[in-house]
Design an enzyme around this catalytic site. Structure first.
Site, PDB file in Angstrom:
ATOM      1  CB  SER A   1      68.137  86.527  62.387  1.00  0.00           C
ATOM      2  OG  SER A   1      69.251  85.701  62.089  1.00  0.00           O
TER       3      SER A   1
ATOM      4  CG  ASN B   1      80.828  89.057  59.508  1.00  0.00           C
ATOM      5  OD1 ASN B   1      79.851  88.608  60.118  1.00  0.00           O
ATOM      6  ND2 ASN B   1      81.824  89.685  60.123  1.00  0.00           N
TER       7      ASN B   1
ATOM      8  CB  THR C   1      46.084 118.815  33.374  1.00  0.00           C
ATOM      9  OG1 THR C   1      45.182 119.863  33.033  1.00  0.00           O
ATOM     10  CG2 THR C   1      46.693 118.226  32.106  1.00  0.00           C
ATOM     11  CG  HIS C   2      45.432 121.210  37.132  1.00  0.00           C
ATOM     12  ND1 HIS C   2      46.363 121.781  37.972  1.00  0.00           N
ATOM     13  CD2 HIS C   2      45.817 121.505  35.866  1.00  0.00           C
ATOM     14  CE1 HIS C   2      47.270 122.427  37.233  1.00  0.00           C
ATOM     15  NE2 HIS C   2      46.962 122.263  35.952  1.00  0.00           N
TER      16      HIS C   2
ATOM     17  CB  SER D   1      29.613  97.667  52.836  1.00  0.00           C
ATOM     18  OG  SER D   1      29.141  98.147  54.084  1.00  0.00           O
TER      19      SER D   1
ATOM     20  CE  LYS E   1      30.527 101.727  49.216  1.00  0.00           C
ATOM     21  NZ  LYS E   1      31.121 102.210  50.466  1.00  0.00           N
TER      22      LYS E   1
ATOM     23  CG  ASN F   1      33.506  98.999  49.304  1.00  0.00           C
ATOM     24  OD1 ASN F   1      32.894  99.932  48.773  1.00  0.00           O
ATOM     25  ND2 ASN F   1      33.229  98.556  50.522  1.00  0.00           N
TER      26      ASN F   1
ATOM     27  CD  GLU G   1      39.485 101.165  48.630  1.00  0.00           C
ATOM     28  OE1 GLU G   1      39.197 102.113  49.361  1.00  0.00           O
ATOM     29  OE2 GLU G   1      38.820 100.112  48.603  1.00  0.00           O
TER      30      GLU G   1
ATOM     31  CE1 TYR H   1      76.767  91.322  59.522  1.00  0.00           C
ATOM     32  CE2 TYR H   1      77.521  91.200  61.795  1.00  0.00           C
ATOM     33  CZ  TYR H   1      76.538  90.995  60.837  1.00  0.00           C
ATOM     34  OH  TYR H   1      75.325  90.478  61.216  1.00  0.00           O
TER      35      TYR H   1
ATOM     36  CD  GLN I   1      70.264  88.950  63.125  1.00  0.00           C
ATOM     37  OE1 GLN I   1      71.286  88.278  63.134  1.00  0.00           O
ATOM     38  NE2 GLN I   1      69.452  88.997  64.155  1.00  0.00           N
TER      39      GLN I   1
ATOM     40  CE  LYS J   1      69.691  88.263  56.902  1.00  0.00           C
ATOM     41  NZ  LYS J   1      70.517  89.371  57.405  1.00  0.00           N
TER      42      LYS J   1
HETATM   43  N1  ARG Z   1      72.509  86.585  61.171  1.00  0.00           N
HETATM   44  C1  ARG Z   1      73.556  87.474  60.820  1.00  0.00           C
HETATM   45  C2  ARG Z   1      73.038  88.571  59.879  1.00  0.00           C
HETATM   46  O1  ARG Z   1      72.016  88.397  59.351  1.00  0.00           O
HETATM   47  C3  ARG Z   1      74.643  86.724  60.119  1.00  0.00           C
HETATM   48  C4  ARG Z   1      75.999  87.311  60.320  1.00  0.00           C
HETATM   49  C5  ARG Z   1      76.370  87.223  61.743  1.00  0.00           C
HETATM   50  N2  ARG Z   1      77.689  87.683  61.959  1.00  0.00           N
HETATM   51  C6  ARG Z   1      78.163  87.978  63.170  1.00  0.00           C
HETATM   52  N3  ARG Z   1      79.350  88.414  63.233  1.00  0.00           N
HETATM   53  N4  ARG Z   1      77.418  87.892  64.229  1.00  0.00           N
HETATM   54  O2  ARG Z   1      73.677  89.584  59.692  1.00  0.00           O
END
Ligand code: ARG
Length: 477
Positions: free
Chosen positions: A46, A133, A178-179, A300, A306, A308, A313, A340, A345, A348
């Site tokens: 990650s 964790n 309204t509407h 455009s 145009k 825009n 938007e 956990y 993960q 994120k």
């Molecule tokens: N990269 C992990 C997460 O974002 C961190 C925790 C990992 N814990 C584990 N037991 N593998 O959740």
């Protein structure tokens, strides 16, 4: 969505050397007879996404190390070495010379590995009484706490800009709808202040959410707590948390605080999308109430004429992303057994992208509100066309003793008569009006102007200028 770093380079720690793939020794490698498959490494890593947590991870680790030394769980000397090492690593990351590695999975292990590389055995003591964790739960809370404050400030800034524009055009009258049908005259300022009210509620929700984000989870360990004599309150104080978590199992598996934030962001985006939609609508030739600055519009590739309104938007469109992120998080969390699970993960990207999208949209909408040109004559003209004063006539007749229902019927007949004649109510002669209701007197004309319609709506919360002025004062504009 791929690596967020590509989308938002400003929010990433600088990448120095390329990610180093496939380091052979894992920090947790003792139990394993075989090397991790490179496909597994790539799939589970990650670091591309969570490296933006580096500052929070380091701040959390420094607090943890100081606590460990204070409690004599590690020596003062080791504690000091760890703190200095972590600070040096932060500088490496900020200078762009830190070599992030996918083999080290995530930001936590990348930093820990580098610490051990730099200071040796003492570095291996940092993770005493800690698990990734509780560490990642802490990092996410530190990150979101900081962002919540920035976002709240941006909401305030947009409120302020709306307030300023409302003050500048305080007495400008427009049709209220309204509407999407012209309904009654309102002050343009009153209409803008409706958004201020929405944003004020969003702000309250953000602050309320902050209250539950602001809880310190470290010391929960992997899930069961820790055998070491840690001082969780001290870590909480060092990091500025008013509270520490009460249940270790909950603390490592709870992501409600993210759900709450993204829910609040989704509601905020409902509001932004409505404001954006009105900007699009009002800048059409059909409405022609405002003009967006050229510098905020695009042309455009085919149609030379145009101009825009892509910015509003896109704000309207980005609401779809935020709602999607909310659904992602709900689905990731649903049905997970305690405590956990690696599924977590996946929180994120939805979180980080929500934060970035909220910030950039709030900023650009604020700028648009500041820069847009208002066209008061067009607004007033629209407010005078389409029998927006029919309610005024009905209210007038109530003043002359009719029940509202009867008054409504009479005013309806007047409108029908006008439609047949192609005239406005105020263009009818007194004689004509009296033929439709003998209760009508000459003073009726004073009730039929858009100005009177607005001025007379003095009941609290109504569009009368004095109400708007009072609200602006309360807002400090
Ligand atoms: N990269 C992990 C997460 O974002 C961190 C925790 C990992 N814990 C584990 N037991 N593998 O959740």
């Amino acid at each position: 969505m791929g690596d967020l770093g590509d989308l938002n380079p400003d929010h990433e720690p600088k990448m120095g050397k390329d990610l180093v793939a496939g380091r052979d020794k894992k920090l947790w490698g003792g139990r394993f007879a075989e090397k991790t498959e490179s496909s597994v490494e790539a799939f589970t890593a990650s670091i591309d996404v969570d490296r933006r947590l580096y500052r929070h991870d380091i701040a959390g680790s420094i607090a943890h190390a100081r606590m460990l030394a204070r409690q004599r769980i590690i020596s003062a000397r080791d504690g000091a070495k760890i703190v200095a090492g972590l600070r040096a690593i932060q500088r490496e990351i900020e200078r762009g010379v830190f070599a992030f590695s996918r083999a080290d999975e995530d930001i936590h292990m990348n930093i820990e590995r580098r610490l051990i590389e730099k200071i040796g055995a003492a570095g291996g003591k940092l993770h005493t009484a800690r698990s990734r964790n509780d560490q990642v739960a802490l990092d996410m809370r530190l990150y979101l706490r900081e962002e919540l404050r920035l976002i709240t400030d941006l909401v305030d800034a947009l409120k302020r800009e709306l307030g300023r524009t409302a003050k500048r055009y305080l007495k400008v009258i427009m049709p209220g709808y309204t509407h999407l049908q012209r309904a009654q005259p309102v002050l343009f300022s009153h209409h803008l202040l409706a958004y201020v009210e929405m944003l004020e509620r969003d702000r309250e929700r953000l602050l309320d959410c902050l209250d539950r984000v602001n809880v310190m989870p470290l010391g929960s360990g992997a899930l069961a707590g820790t055998t070491f004599p840690v001082d969780r309150g001290y870590v909480g104080r060092l990091l500025g948390f008013p509270r520490i978590s009460r249940n270790s199992i909950d603390a490592v598996s709870d992501r409600d605080f993210l759900l709450e934030f993204v829910s609040v962001a989704a509601i905020l985006f409902v509001h932004l999308s409505r404001l954006a939609e009105e900007m699009v609508l009002w800048s059409t030739r059909e409405f022609d109430f405002i003009e967006l600055p050229d510098s905020y519009c695009t042309g455009s590739s085919m149609m030379p004429q145009k101009k825009n309104p892509d910015v509003p938007e896109l704000v309207r469109g980005k609401s779809g992303r935020i709602f999607g992120h909310l659904m992602t998080l709900l689905t990731v969390l649903k049905g997970l057994p305690l405590a956990y699970n690696r599924d977590l993960q996946e929180d994120k990207i939805p979180l980080f992208d929500t934060v970035e999208t909220v910030k950039s949209s709030l900023e650009i909408i604020r700028d648009l509100v500041r820069e847009l040109k208002v066209k008061p004559p067009n607004m007033l003209q629209a407010a005078q066309d389409g029998f927006l004063n029919a309610t005024e006539l009905a209210d007038y007749l109530v003043g002359r003793g009719l029940s509202f229902r009867s008054a409504h019927t009479v005013a309806g007949r007047v409108v029908r008569y006008c439609l047949a004649q192609g005239r406005r109510i105020e263009e009818l002669s007194l004689q004509e009006l009296r033929r439709l209701s003998p209760k009508i007197e000459r003073d009726v004309y004073g009730f039929l102007t858009a100005e009177a319609a607005v001025r007379r709506r003095r009941a609290a919360g109504g569009t009368a200028p004095e109400n708007v002025r009072r609200r602006l004062k309360e807002l400090g504009v």
